[in-house]
Design a protein around this motif. Structure first.
Motif, PDB file in Angstrom:
ATOM      1  N   LEU A  87      -0.808  -0.873  -5.996  1.00  0.00           N
ATOM      2  CA  LEU A  87      -1.033   0.574  -6.094  1.00  0.00           C
ATOM      3  C   LEU A  87      -0.131   1.350  -5.138  1.00  0.00           C
ATOM      4  O   LEU A  87       0.305   2.462  -5.443  1.00  0.00           O
ATOM      5  N   GLU A  97      12.368   2.770 -18.769  1.00  0.00           N
ATOM      6  CA  GLU A  97      12.436   4.067 -19.451  1.00  0.00           C
ATOM      7  C   GLU A  97      13.881   4.492 -19.671  1.00  0.00           C
ATOM      8  O   GLU A  97      14.705   4.454 -18.771  1.00  0.00           O
ATOM      9  N   PRO A 120       0.566  -8.534 -15.858  1.00  0.00           N
ATOM     10  CA  PRO A 120       0.387  -7.097 -15.612  1.00  0.00           C
ATOM     11  C   PRO A 120       1.168  -6.607 -14.390  1.00  0.00           C
ATOM     12  O   PRO A 120       1.743  -5.525 -14.417  1.00  0.00           O
ATOM     13  N   ALA A 121       1.192  -7.419 -13.325  1.00  0.00           N
ATOM     14  CA  ALA A 121       1.877  -6.986 -12.100  1.00  0.00           C
ATOM     15  C   ALA A 121       3.364  -6.761 -12.359  1.00  0.00           C
ATOM     16  O   ALA A 121       3.936  -5.759 -11.939  1.00  0.00           O
ATOM     17  N   SER A 163       0.045  11.251  -8.726  1.00  0.00           N
ATOM     18  CA  SER A 163       0.531   9.871  -8.707  1.00  0.00           C
ATOM     19  C   SER A 163      -0.526   8.919  -9.263  1.00  0.00           C
ATOM     20  O   SER A 163      -0.199   7.977  -9.978  1.00  0.00           O
ATOM     21  N   GLY A 209       4.842  -6.212 -15.313  1.00  0.00           N
ATOM     22  CA  GLY A 209       4.986  -5.067 -16.214  1.00  0.00           C
ATOM     23  C   GLY A 209       4.822  -3.749 -15.484  1.00  0.00           C
ATOM     24  O   GLY A 209       5.573  -2.799 -15.687  1.00  0.00           O
ATOM     25  N   TYR A 210       3.848  -3.729 -14.574  1.00  0.00           N
ATOM     26  CA  TYR A 210       3.540  -2.520 -13.799  1.00  0.00           C
ATOM     27  C   TYR A 210       4.713  -2.134 -12.893  1.00  0.00           C
ATOM     28  O   TYR A 210       5.071  -0.969 -12.784  1.00  0.00           O
ATOM     29  N   SER A 235       7.966  -1.253 -15.125  1.00  0.00           N
ATOM     30  CA  SER A 235       7.747  -0.217 -16.133  1.00  0.00           C
ATOM     31  C   SER A 235       8.695   0.992 -16.032  1.00  0.00           C
ATOM     32  O   SER A 235       9.307   1.381 -17.032  1.00  0.00           O
ATOM     33  N   PRO A 236       8.875   1.619 -14.852  1.00  0.00           N
ATOM     34  CA  PRO A 236       9.765   2.788 -14.799  1.00  0.00           C
ATOM     35  C   PRO A 236      11.223   2.438 -15.076  1.00  0.00           C
ATOM     36  O   PRO A 236      11.986   3.287 -15.535  1.00  0.00           O
ATOM     37  N   GLY A 269       8.831  10.061 -12.596  1.00  0.00           N
ATOM     38  CA  GLY A 269       7.460   9.683 -12.282  1.00  0.00           C
ATOM     39  C   GLY A 269       6.556  10.865 -12.534  1.00  0.00           C
ATOM     40  O   GLY A 269       6.453  11.364 -13.640  1.00  0.00           O
ATOM     41  N   TRP A 270       5.926  11.394 -11.468  1.00  0.00           N
ATOM     42  CA  TRP A 270       5.021  12.535 -11.601  1.00  0.00           C
ATOM     43  C   TRP A 270       5.617  13.789 -10.955  1.00  0.00           C
ATOM     44  O   TRP A 270       4.957  14.808 -10.858  1.00  0.00           O
ATOM     45  N   TYR A 273      -0.467   9.300 -12.946  1.00  0.00           N
ATOM     46  CA  TYR A 273       0.710   8.600 -13.478  1.00  0.00           C
ATOM     47  C   TYR A 273       0.428   7.096 -13.588  1.00  0.00           C
ATOM     48  O   TYR A 273       0.711   6.476 -14.615  1.00  0.00           O
ATOM     49  N   ILE A 274      -0.148   6.547 -12.524  1.00  0.00           N
ATOM     50  CA  ILE A 274      -0.494   5.117 -12.537  1.00  0.00           C
ATOM     51  C   ILE A 274      -1.443   4.821 -13.702  1.00  0.00           C
ATOM     52  O   ILE A 274      -1.238   3.881 -14.471  1.00  0.00           O
ATOM     53  N   PHE A 277       2.824   0.926  -4.606  1.00  0.00           N
ATOM     54  CA  PHE A 277       4.163   1.107  -5.192  1.00  0.00           C
ATOM     55  C   PHE A 277       4.331   2.526  -5.722  1.00  0.00           C
ATOM     56  O   PHE A 277       5.448   3.029  -5.819  1.00  0.00           O
ATOM     57  N   TYR A 278       3.235   3.169  -6.115  1.00  0.00           N
ATOM     58  CA  TYR A 278       3.343   4.492  -6.733  1.00  0.00           C
ATOM     59  C   TYR A 278       2.526   5.567  -6.033  1.00  0.00           C
ATOM     60  O   TYR A 278       2.870   6.741  -6.085  1.00  0.00           O
ATOM     61  N   TYR A 279       1.432   5.174  -5.406  1.00  0.00           N
ATOM     62  CA  TYR A 279       0.528   6.171  -4.818  1.00  0.00           C
ATOM     63  C   TYR A 279       1.182   6.910  -3.650  1.00  0.00           C
ATOM     64  O   TYR A 279       1.848   6.305  -2.825  1.00  0.00           O
ATOM     65  N   PHE A 321      -4.958  -0.910 -15.899  1.00  0.00           N
ATOM     66  CA  PHE A 321      -5.542  -2.228 -15.623  1.00  0.00           C
ATOM     67  C   PHE A 321      -5.547  -2.519 -14.128  1.00  0.00           C
ATOM     68  O   PHE A 321      -6.578  -2.901 -13.561  1.00  0.00           O
ATOM     69  N   ILE A 322      -4.398  -2.311 -13.490  1.00  0.00           N
ATOM     70  CA  ILE A 322      -4.284  -2.582 -12.052  1.00  0.00           C
ATOM     71  C   ILE A 322      -5.257  -1.685 -11.268  1.00  0.00           C
ATOM     72  O   ILE A 322      -6.000  -2.146 -10.403  1.00  0.00           O
ATOM     73  N   GLU A 338       0.387   6.529 -17.473  1.00  0.00           N
ATOM     74  CA  GLU A 338       1.772   6.406 -17.951  1.00  0.00           C
ATOM     75  C   GLU A 338       2.408   5.051 -17.698  1.00  0.00           C
ATOM     76  O   GLU A 338       3.290   4.641 -18.428  1.00  0.00           O
ATOM     77  N   LEU A 339       1.973   4.356 -16.662  1.00  0.00           N
ATOM     78  CA  LEU A 339       2.593   3.079 -16.346  1.00  0.00           C
ATOM     79  C   LEU A 339       2.044   1.953 -17.213  1.00  0.00           C
ATOM     80  O   LEU A 339       0.865   1.960 -17.569  1.00  0.00           O
ATOM     81  N   ALA A 340       2.909   0.999 -17.530  1.00  0.00           N
ATOM     82  CA  ALA A 340       2.437  -0.206 -18.204  1.00  0.00           C
ATOM     83  C   ALA A 340       1.464  -0.936 -17.276  1.00  0.00           C
ATOM     84  O   ALA A 340       1.770  -1.144 -16.109  1.00  0.00           O
ATOM     85  N   PHE A 341       0.303  -1.271 -17.788  1.00  0.00           N
ATOM     86  CA  PHE A 341      -0.740  -1.989 -17.042  1.00  0.00           C
ATOM     87  C   PHE A 341      -1.282  -1.203 -15.850  1.00  0.00           C
ATOM     88  O   PHE A 341      -2.036  -1.730 -15.044  1.00  0.00           O
TER      89      PHE A 341
END
Lengths: 161, 218
Positions: free
Chosen positions: B53, A45, A34-35, B67, A37-38, A41-42, A77-78, B70-71, B55-57, B80-81, B74-77
């Motif tokens: 977290l 795209e 998961p880490a 954000s 992939g997370y 992930s961007p 992103g957002w 989005y986490i 990485f995006y927050y 879950f994270i 939209e993001l893979a996993f």
């Protein structure tokens, strides 16, 4: 740990060592997949390309590149913001047009057309390209990228995204 | 010992450390004695997922919620994270409290383990601090009003209450200043203090060994 028994059978201590390692490995994998992939992930795209209007072809003099700047809204992103495009458009007969990216093929700085030297100059590592984007000198590995364009009703459109 | 083990042992002397930490003798205990280890595991989970977290927050009022959204969506996993961090935080509070109850009931806080107990109490407070500051970060309605109420509770402290409220909020009301300072405390201040106290706590557990359950009649 200190003395190894010669018997091939798995004793209690060995069993637990193996079991703990295996469970630990499964848990670590459960985090790692998961880490990864997370984080990536961007990057996976795909950007969608579209025709972007640059402007009118009417004011482009012969053999002198004109910089067209435009920006399109883009959601990253957002955040919804603008993505800027700048391309040099040239023509040597007033009918056929050529669009050249202003992004240096060396390391991505922006080149600018220098009237005196009659060349695209990159300020970062002193590279120069001729009017067709061919490398004159400096470190760039290949000519400037040519953009896909089409002319419609005197307006010039570029394929980008 | 394998060749690689010997190579490493000669240069790093890892065997003594390994034996001290993982092969130490423990008394015969029951499953309630695993609550401390369980707390540590969930604590590590909070660290791993929390780092991910970041990485995006974005700790900004105009982007925090977006954000997090989005986490989550939209993001893979991403769900879950974030889920592991969200549920892990509640689980950690539960585990830490149960761990403390076990230590208290078994009398394990007594000589020579008083310092382990005191650092443990600090770790409990830090855990609650993590929970309080982390709750604001998604910047949704629940976060906003929970922090409004939480900081207002602190304001009823005699004499310094009003001042305390302003310090916590970074001013009169909840604002960008509240969000950024809660973020700073959540990801830098508390983890730094936690590492110090967790280090002492674990050192003392290894140094003194864990206590045996008291026998009947003693």
């Amino acid at each position: 740990m200190t003395s190894k028994t010669e018997t091939p059978q798995v004793d209690r201590r060995n069993f637990f060592q193996i079991a703990i390692s295996a469970i630990g490995g499964i848990i670590a994998t459960g985090y790692a997949i998961p880490a990864i992939g997370y984080v990536i992930s961007p990057a996976l795209e795909e950007e969608t390309a579209g025709w972007i209007q640059l402007g009118s072809v009417g004011n482009i003099p012969l053999n002198t590149p004109v910089l067209f700047k435009t920006k399109v809204t883009q959601k990253t992103g957002w955040v919804t913001g603008y993505k800027e495009f700048a391309v040099y458009v040239t023509t040597d007969d007033g009918e056929n047009y050529k669009a050249i990216s202003n992004v240096c093929t060396h390391l991505g700085c922006h080149v600018r057309w220098d009237e005196d030297q009659e060349a695209y100059i990159c300020p970062c590592h002193d590279a120069a390209f001729d009017i067709n984007g061919q490398v004159l000198h400096g470190p760039p590995p290949r000519p400037l990228d040519e953009m896909n364009i089409r002319i419609e009703d005197g307006n010039i459109f570029m394929l980008g995204g | 010992m394998s060749d690689k083990g010997a190579w490493l042992e000669e240069r790093a002397g890892w065997k003594a450390i390994w034996e001290t930490v993982f092969l130490r003798k423990i008394p015969k205990v029951n499953w309630f004695y695993t609550l401390g280890s369980a707390s540590l595991v969930v604590c590590i989970n909070q660290g791993i997922t929390g780092i991910l977290l970041t990485f995006y927050y974005v700790p900004s009022p105009d982007q925090a919620w977006a954000s997090v959204n989005y986490i989550t969506n939209e993001l893979a996993f991403g769900g879950f994270i974030r889920g592991m961090h969200h549920w892990g935080s509640s689980l950690l509070v539960i585990l830490v409290v149960l761990h403390m109850v076990r230590v208290f009931i078994m009398g394990a806080f007594k000589y020579p383990r008083e310092i382990t107990w005191i650092t443990g109490v600090v770790l409990l407070l830090l855990t609650l601090g993590f929970g309080f500051t982390g709750y604001l970060l998604p910047w949704d309605q629940k976060a906003y009003w929970a922090t409004t109420v939480g900081t207002r509770i602190a304001s009823v402290t005699p004499v310094i209450g009003d001042f305390l409220l302003k310090v916590m909020r970074g001013g009169e009301g909840l604002s960008v200043l509240t969000l950024t300072r809660f973020y700073g405390v959540h990801v830098w201040v508390l983890p730094a203090i936690l590492l110090i106290f967790l280090g002492v706590h674990l050192y003392l557990i290894i140094r003194n060994g864990i206590s045996a359950p008291p026998k009947k009649g003693n």
